[in-house]
Design a protein around this motif. Sequence first.
Motif, PDB file in Angstrom:
ATOM      1  N   UNK A 107       0.822  -1.200   0.000  1.00 15.37           N
ATOM      2  CA  UNK A 107       0.000   0.000   0.000  1.00 15.37           C
ATOM      3  C   UNK A 107       0.853   1.244   0.000  1.00 15.37           C
ATOM      4  N   UNK A 142       6.845   4.878 -15.895  1.00 18.02           N
ATOM      5  CA  UNK A 142       5.496   5.400 -15.913  1.00 18.02           C
ATOM      6  C   UNK A 142       5.473   6.851 -16.377  1.00 18.02           C
ATOM      7  N   UNK A 143       6.440   7.595 -15.907  1.00 20.19           N
ATOM      8  CA  UNK A 143       6.410   9.034 -16.141  1.00 20.19           C
ATOM      9  C   UNK A 143       7.782   9.618 -15.841  1.00 20.19           C
ATOM     10  N   UNK A 145       9.874  13.444 -15.377  1.00 17.44           N
ATOM     11  CA  UNK A 145       9.691  14.895 -15.229  1.00 17.44           C
ATOM     12  C   UNK A 145      11.057  15.518 -14.973  1.00 17.44           C
ATOM     13  N   UNK A 147      13.181  19.145 -13.960  1.00 10.61           N
ATOM     14  CA  UNK A 147      13.099  20.507 -13.449  1.00 10.61           C
ATOM     15  C   UNK A 147      14.500  21.100 -13.425  1.00 10.61           C
ATOM     16  N   UNK A 155      17.039  18.325 -12.093  1.00  8.99           N
ATOM     17  CA  UNK A 155      16.416  17.326 -11.235  1.00  8.99           C
ATOM     18  C   UNK A 155      15.506  16.460 -12.080  1.00  8.99           C
ATOM     19  N   UNK A 157      12.797  13.309 -12.133  1.00 12.18           N
ATOM     20  CA  UNK A 157      11.892  12.525 -11.300  1.00 12.18           C
ATOM     21  C   UNK A 157      11.344  11.386 -12.141  1.00 12.18           C
ATOM     22  N   UNK A 159       8.923   8.045 -12.256  1.00  8.71           N
ATOM     23  CA  UNK A 159       7.887   7.269 -11.579  1.00  8.71           C
ATOM     24  C   UNK A 159       7.849   5.881 -12.209  1.00  8.71           C
ATOM     25  N   UNK A 162       3.797   2.596 -10.796  1.00 14.81           N
ATOM     26  CA  UNK A 162       2.716   3.118  -9.957  1.00 14.81           C
ATOM     27  C   UNK A 162       3.104   3.317  -8.505  1.00 14.81           C
ATOM     28  N   UNK A 163       4.231   2.796  -8.101  1.00 12.62           N
ATOM     29  CA  UNK A 163       4.505   2.799  -6.669  1.00 12.62           C
ATOM     30  C   UNK A 163       5.690   3.667  -6.308  1.00 12.62           C
ATOM     31  N   UNK A 165       8.952   6.285  -6.717  1.00 12.77           N
ATOM     32  CA  UNK A 165       9.429   7.519  -7.308  1.00 12.77           C
ATOM     33  C   UNK A 165      10.910   7.629  -7.016  1.00 12.77           C
ATOM     34  N   UNK A 167      14.324  10.149  -7.453  1.00 12.39           N
ATOM     35  CA  UNK A 167      14.783  11.480  -7.796  1.00 12.39           C
ATOM     36  C   UNK A 167      16.276  11.419  -8.049  1.00 12.39           C
TER      37      UNK A 167
END
Lengths: 351, 351
Positions: A107, A142-143, A145, A147, A155, A157, A159, A162-163, A165, A167
């Motif tokens: 979870x 998944x994704x 990003x 910055x 930076x 990021x 993903x 789904x669980x 992350x 950096x």
Amino acid sequence: MVGRTGETQLNPRAQRLLKALVELYIRSGQPVGSRTLTRQSGLDVSPATVRNVMADLEEAGFICSPHTSAGRVPTDLGYRFFVDSLLTVQPMDASDVRQLSIQLERDGGTTELVDKASTLLSGLTRLAGVVTLPRRNGGTLRHVEFLPLSERRVLAILVLNDHDVQNRVIHTEREYSAAELQRLSNYLSAEYAGREIGSVRELLLEQMKADREQMNSLMTSVIDVAQRLFADEQGEDEDYVIAGETNLMTFAELSDVDKLKELFDAFERKRDILHLLDRCLCADGVQIFIGEESGYEIFDGVSLVTSSYRAEGEVLGVLGVIGPTRMDYDRVIPIVDVTARLLGHALNPNS
Amino acid sequence: MVGRTGETQLNPRAQRLLKALVELYIRSGQPVGSRTLTRQSGLDVSPATVRNVMADLEEAGFICSPHTSAGRVPTDLGYRFFVDSLLTVQPMDASDVRQLSIQLERDGGTTELVDKASTLLSGLTRLAGVVTLPRRNGGTLRHVEFLPLSERRVLAILVLNDHDVQNRVIHTEREYSAAELQRLSNYLSAEYAGREIGSVRELLLEQMKADREQMNSLMTSVIDVAQRLFADEQGEDEDYVIAGETNLMTFAELSDVDKLKELFDAFERKRDILHLLDRCLCADGVQIFIGEESGYEIFDGVSLVTSSYRAEGEVLGVLGVIGPTRMDYDRVIPIVDVTARLLGHALNPNS
DNA sequence: GCTTAGCACTCTCGGTCCGGGAGTGCCAAC
DNA sequence: GTTGGCACTCCCGGACCGAGAGTGCTAAGC
């Protein structure tokens, strides 16, 4: 280094006595004498006979006596034979199984899950629990990003699944504006989402081979940034989580503070333990290292019971418990086994 | 609970002897007799005279003898008087200062920095180092990103201060599409970037008071999601990082395994230690808890030397070392002091 | 009145000795 | 091959002792 116990043939009676001796010693912690052993084994023979058998077992290297007139104690080799050939494992306590399966439900992030597994192992066995962090290879992107930070630092990021992350700060070849990075994020997320991290790396390498002249500026940037982002993926250090080390301080055989310190230092240093855990990675089912079998002096008097855990057939890592050689193998082994299965199940991306 | 040592007047000679005694005991670990103390103190008096003074010091509660014919040992109260009134701190070793300032340069996340500080403290003092994680309140929001997970779960990624990334899973009132969440991200990032996290929360609360009927659907969603995102900000659990606990296992006064276990258990449990560290939060400069002064039995024989660390005048957390009461206060205090300053400096967002 | 030398006293620590207990190894008998 | 018997070894805990360290007290000295 693992003892080969097949070479010496032990007759059934000797085996039965060895089994009783090890079980008795594990329960009591005291050297076992012929008299006690006779009563305990259930065999209808006299102590003198048992003494003869014990002399044989000693000669074969399975047991030894701390001093002339003490009882006998299993050697590492004795434990080895015991766990290989004599052990009858108890099925796990039903309420423990329930506790495990409830607690090991995904979870949160992977780290939380691994922490929990380690804590549960230590709690159920009252020993120290260890779990290596799962290898990342299997992750699905998944994704992404980006910055901009100061100067040429970006930076990133990621993903995964789904669980999780991640950096990372990467250093790029040139400076990028926020808008540029936004475009890069969009491109990478659109292009590679749903793919295995490993295959993303491969695809990138392939594209890099193409002539740079022909690329548009977006693609050049993609290569610059993404290559740095995924490059060190492979070299990522292994690590593990340990819990309940203090449980080890209650055992008489580890009451020597200096010895304890060496063990705890090894936990902190991590290298040796990781190396040992690595050796269990490929093995199927529960693996046991007894005492100095492992090749490390620190492990004198200490055993390691492990199992690899896997999802979708792929090995992700190893978990287990560390405790005194004199531990309840019959109780500990199923706990390690079940925990490994449940953790693997919880980490299965399709579950 | 902190000893008030002002009430008893000690003449200069008694003070000098107490100082010599504590220093000697810290160095040797052995009870100090009148003969040794006479030689060491540099006073030109006879052992008999010293014995008289020692009797006075014992009556005043500053020293005591383990048994009739051993030397004297400082009590907690004795240590207290020593650190309050008698101590002459040594300036820190130049090479240590250099090591600290090089290592404590911000180049990664806050967690890495705190880890490093803890390790450095333990390394330099050869004791256990502790550092609480800095309170987040001061963070400046840099960027927000939302990603839909399964059902009504949303992954929120917060970037703070150019350095730190936080991931949280929030449960929303209704399901949001990826596009919706993208719009929310954009809105929040545009609207609140550069603001203090605290003020973001306040602004949101203000907007919530406005009549919901009048809001457009974007704003309703913003409120739904952002409110959940920032709600538990306050209640975030405190935590600390500890390093070098095993250093404590080398001290004779902590060689009792049971006592050691209790201490280590307390480290793992964290609650008591956190509570103790909290009490140092507001104090300026270096604070010292000696033995059971702290009110915790586990701390019998153990001292805690702490200092709060701050950036821009605001207190962020506490760091310090844990070691036996018999520690080199004169060497440890400046190390804690300097580390606190350097960590505060490194965490200063403007640096 | 403070300081000091002297001295008897106390306590720990390490060593030695001793007896009880546990367990062994061997031998001779079954 | 098994067993009872028996001498032997070793650990352990307790008692005892002497050396060493340090104290507290007392009486003498400045």
